[in-house]
Design an enzyme around this catalytic site. Structure first.
Site, PDB file in Angstrom:
ATOM      1  N   ASN A 202       0.842  -1.207   0.000  1.00  0.00           N
ATOM      2  CA  ASN A 202       0.000   0.000   0.000  1.00  0.00           C
ATOM      3  C   ASN A 202       0.875   1.254   0.000  1.00  0.00           C
ATOM      4  O   ASN A 202       1.840   1.341   0.760  1.00  0.00           O
ATOM      5  CB  ASN A 202      -0.859  -0.033   1.287  1.00  0.00           C
ATOM      6  CG  ASN A 202      -1.927   1.029   1.329  1.00  0.00           C
ATOM      7  OD1 ASN A 202      -2.704   1.167   0.384  1.00  0.00           O
ATOM      8  ND2 ASN A 202      -1.989   1.789   2.414  1.00  0.00           N
ATOM      9  N   GLU A 265      -7.392   4.691   0.506  1.00  0.00           N
ATOM     10  CA  GLU A 265      -7.483   5.782   1.502  1.00  0.00           C
ATOM     11  C   GLU A 265      -8.010   7.047   0.839  1.00  0.00           C
ATOM     12  O   GLU A 265      -7.551   8.162   1.131  1.00  0.00           O
ATOM     13  CB  GLU A 265      -6.098   6.045   2.131  1.00  0.00           C
ATOM     14  CG  GLU A 265      -5.488   4.819   2.790  1.00  0.00           C
ATOM     15  CD  GLU A 265      -4.167   5.077   3.513  1.00  0.00           C
ATOM     16  OE1 GLU A 265      -3.839   6.255   3.760  1.00  0.00           O
ATOM     17  OE2 GLU A 265      -3.475   4.103   3.819  1.00  0.00           O
TER      18      GLU A 265
HETATM   19  O1  G3I Z   1      -4.870   9.056  20.432  1.00  0.00           O
HETATM   20  C1  G3I Z   1      -3.846  10.024  20.728  1.00  0.00           C
HETATM   21  C2  G3I Z   1      -4.276  10.957  21.818  1.00  0.00           C
HETATM   22  O2  G3I Z   1      -4.463  10.211  22.991  1.00  0.00           O
HETATM   23  C3  G3I Z   1      -3.218  12.036  21.993  1.00  0.00           C
HETATM   24  O3  G3I Z   1      -3.658  12.972  22.928  1.00  0.00           O
HETATM   25  C4  G3I Z   1      -2.949  12.748  20.683  1.00  0.00           C
HETATM   26  C5  G3I Z   1      -1.817  13.761  20.813  1.00  0.00           C
HETATM   27  O4  G3I Z   1      -1.162  13.953  19.587  1.00  0.00           O
HETATM   28  O5  G3I Z   1      -2.561  11.777  19.733  1.00  0.00           O
HETATM   29  C6  G3I Z   1      -3.551  10.793  19.473  1.00  0.00           C
HETATM   30  O6  G3I Z   1      -3.057   9.915  18.497  1.00  0.00           O
HETATM   31  C7  G3I Z   1      -3.012  10.392  17.168  1.00  0.00           C
HETATM   32  C8  G3I Z   1      -3.814   9.450  16.288  1.00  0.00           C
HETATM   33  O7  G3I Z   1      -3.727   9.857  14.937  1.00  0.00           O
HETATM   34  C9  G3I Z   1      -5.287   9.375  16.673  1.00  0.00           C
HETATM   35  O8  G3I Z   1      -5.883  10.620  16.466  1.00  0.00           O
HETATM   36  C10 G3I Z   1      -1.582  10.434  16.700  1.00  0.00           C
HETATM   37  O9  G3I Z   1      -0.871  11.420  17.441  1.00  0.00           O
HETATM   38  C11 G3I Z   1      -1.535  10.773  15.245  1.00  0.00           C
HETATM   39  O10 G3I Z   1      -0.191  10.630  14.791  1.00  0.00           O
HETATM   40  C12 G3I Z   1      -2.393   9.810  14.466  1.00  0.00           C
HETATM   41  O11 G3I Z   1      -2.400  10.192  13.117  1.00  0.00           O
HETATM   42  C13 G3I Z   1      -2.762   9.209  12.190  1.00  0.00           C
HETATM   43  C14 G3I Z   1      -1.623   9.065  11.171  1.00  0.00           C
HETATM   44  O12 G3I Z   1      -2.003   8.153  10.155  1.00  0.00           O
HETATM   45  C15 G3I Z   1      -0.365   8.538  11.802  1.00  0.00           C
HETATM   46  O13 G3I Z   1      -0.547   7.222  12.248  1.00  0.00           O
HETATM   47  C16 G3I Z   1      -4.038   9.622  11.497  1.00  0.00           C
HETATM   48  O14 G3I Z   1      -5.109   9.561  12.431  1.00  0.00           O
HETATM   49  C17 G3I Z   1      -4.336   8.682  10.335  1.00  0.00           C
HETATM   50  O15 G3I Z   1      -5.413   9.190   9.576  1.00  0.00           O
HETATM   51  C18 G3I Z   1      -3.125   8.583   9.425  1.00  0.00           C
HETATM   52  O16 G3I Z   1      -3.402   7.632   8.425  1.00  0.00           O
HETATM   53  C19 G3I Z   1      -2.386   7.457   7.446  1.00  0.00           C
HETATM   54  C20 G3I Z   1      -2.381   6.000   7.054  1.00  0.00           C
HETATM   55  O17 G3I Z   1      -2.216   5.183   8.177  1.00  0.00           O
HETATM   56  C21 G3I Z   1      -1.290   5.706   6.011  1.00  0.00           C
HETATM   57  N1  G3I Z   1      -1.419   6.587   4.866  1.00  0.00           N
HETATM   58  C22 G3I Z   1      -1.495   8.017   5.175  1.00  0.00           C
HETATM   59  C23 G3I Z   1      -2.621   8.282   6.164  1.00  0.00           C
HETATM   60  C24 G3I Z   1      -2.765   9.768   6.437  1.00  0.00           C
HETATM   61  O18 G3I Z   1      -1.611  10.288   7.030  1.00  0.00           O
END
Ligand code: G3I
Length: 464
Positions: A202, A265
């Protein structure tokens, strides 16, 4: 992934009629009039999915849309490495299990995302390297894929391993530094752990024929020729204000390697072109017979990682946007899946696992009533895994039975998402409690593993 990068690399040619020009297959025109994304996609043999944030499953507006419109789900974050193995060897499946239960209760299939990724690694893995990291990552793949075995339609085994820009090369990462064969090692481990799941690579910025997508294409072609067990490629499709004119042609060239393709996505910058771009992507998928489903990265604008881009199909209130209607129309106007030409299987056995043969799944359109079933086989010398897709006819089902007559010497050893009666000769599979009741055109899947050969089996479906 960084959103600005998506926009910078977005190609400026608008997609509309140009997409149809790259069509190379003869596809049957089967106009239909589904009134939800999932019904319209299912009528054409596809799924329509959404990324789900675990904490939103208690939001009524969100869940109402999710269950009404989507028949596939993927965990936006809950199956990533940092979520599932926060400390080495301590596995946490709370979020993933909750999503799987939700899906099973609502007739949705599950995409798994993402077993290995250079981002969202737990701290302990970020600090590892070399053979210690290699064995930790293979253990991670094995443990997580085993936990969810039989419950996952397709796994993103490896996510975003290629560099942006013009190199067409692998991205540098701690995983890559364990050796260039880390990706194939992950695919072999995933196949061994869950032989019934389709295994995908992916990535993003692969929205057309460009250096990055060509680098990935060359890897997939190499894997197929050497028998590395890869079944599908995910095109994330985080899009800006235009769509590459060769978006469809790019999907098609991967499909021609003998893998399924999926839009994994999808989200699109809001503005005048949003509805057209969503429709263009949907049409492209419909025009590629091995494009088996589309997933949007979230449900409503306010659920999206892209915030003020308003990049999805529903307003926060739950209202449908113009982009929703354009996607629904494109699904209804699109051709149904017709069997693609037989794809030669991989030719050389891989190092640790027998090469799978993955004939393209055949998905007949739903009959006037009753149900239909189609089978997709992964076979090797002496064994096989069968994935069976059950599609309800126009009256829906309260329950279903699928009969399969196995050739002499073949025997069923393991079944998931159905109950088997018998193990040799004619074997009857009956729905389990969560997947018997299907709406008109709705699709569910079950699978079984066996010894011997199941080549040429034809399933027969009976609805109750
Ligand atoms: O849940 C914690 C929360 O407890 C905390 O207070 C907060 C502080 O930053 O963070 C929260 O976690 C975050 C999580 O999303 C849930 O909201 C992480 O910091 C944040 O890094 C995370 O971001 C995700 C990102 O991937 C990184 O994993 C996004 O939701 C998600 O939409 C995004 O998805 C990615 C795909 O996996 C791969 N392709 C790209 C796509 C978009 O970036």
């Amino acid at each position: 992934m960084n959103h600005k990068r998506v926009l910078r690399l977005a190609v400026t040619v608008a997609a509309t009629s140009a997409l149809a020009a790259g069509m190379t297959m003869t596809l049957t025109s089967t106009a239909s009039a589904g009134t939800t994304l999932k019904a319209s996609a299912a009528e054409k043999g596809r799924y329509f999915g959404a990324a789900v944030a675990g904490q939103k499953l208690s939001d009524n507006t969100y869940v109402t849309i999710l269950n009404r419109e989507f028949n596939s789900v993927v965990a936006e974050n809950d199956m990533k490495w940092d979520a599932t193995e926060p400390q080495q060897g301590r596995f946490v499946y709370t979020g993933g299990d909750r999503l799987v239960s939700h899906a099973q209760a609502n007739g949705q299939s599950v995409r798994g995302h993402a077993l290995l990724w250079y981002q969202q690694q737990p701290g302990w893995a970020q600090n590892m390297s070399g053979s210690a990291l290699r064995s930790a990552m293979i253990n991670h793949v094995t443990q997580v894929a085993t936990h969810f075995r039989g419950k996952i339609h397709s796994w993103d085994v490896v996510n975003e391993a290629f560099a942006d820009g013009n190199s067409g090369a692998r991205r540098d990462s701690n995983l890559q530094r364990t050796g260039n064969d880390w990706i194939e090692a992950a695919f072999y481990a995933a196949r061994a752990a869950d032989p019934g799941a389709k295994l995908c690579y992916n990535d993003y910025n692969t929205d057309g024929i460009n250096a990055k997508s060509t680098g990935i294409y060359n890897m997939v072609r190499d894997f197929r020729s050497r028998g590395v067990p890869i079944d599908c490629v995910g095109f994330q499709s985080h899009l800006g204000t235009s769509l590459a004119s060769d978006y469809q042609a790019n999907l098609q060239r991967f499909a021609d390697l003998g893998v399924d393709v999926q839009i994994t996505e999808l989200d699109v910058m809001s503005g005048g072109n949003q509805a057209n771009i969503f429709a263009g992507v949907t049409r492209a998928c419909m025009n590629v017979s091995r494009c088996t489903g589309i997933t949007t990265w979230g449900v409503r604008d306010c659920d999206s990682w892209r915030g003020s881009d308003n990049a999805l199909l529903f307003e926060c209130s739950g209202n449908k946007k113009a982009a929703y209607t354009s996607v629904l129309n494109a699904l209804n106007a699109g051709p149904g899946i017709t069997p693609s030409p037989t794809t030669p299987g991989p030719t050389t056995p891989g190092p640790t696992t027998p090469p799978p043969t993955t004939p393209p799944p055949t998905t007949p359109p739903p009959g006037p009533d009753g149900c239909t079933a189609s089978v997709s086989l992964n076979s090797w010398t002496g064994g096989f895994v069968a994935s069976v897709k059950v599609t309800a006819g126009s009256a829906g089902t309260n329950g279903w039975n699928v009969s399969v007559t196995l050739p002499g010497g073949a025997s069923v050893t393991n079944t998931w998402s159905a109950t088997a009666s018998g193990s040799t000769g004619t074997v009857r599979f009956t729905n389990v409690n969560y997947n018997g009741r299907l709406g008109a055109g709705q699709v569910t899947e079950f699978g079984f593993q066996g010894t011997g050969s199941a080549a040429g089996v034809t399933p027969t479906c009976t609805a109750s």
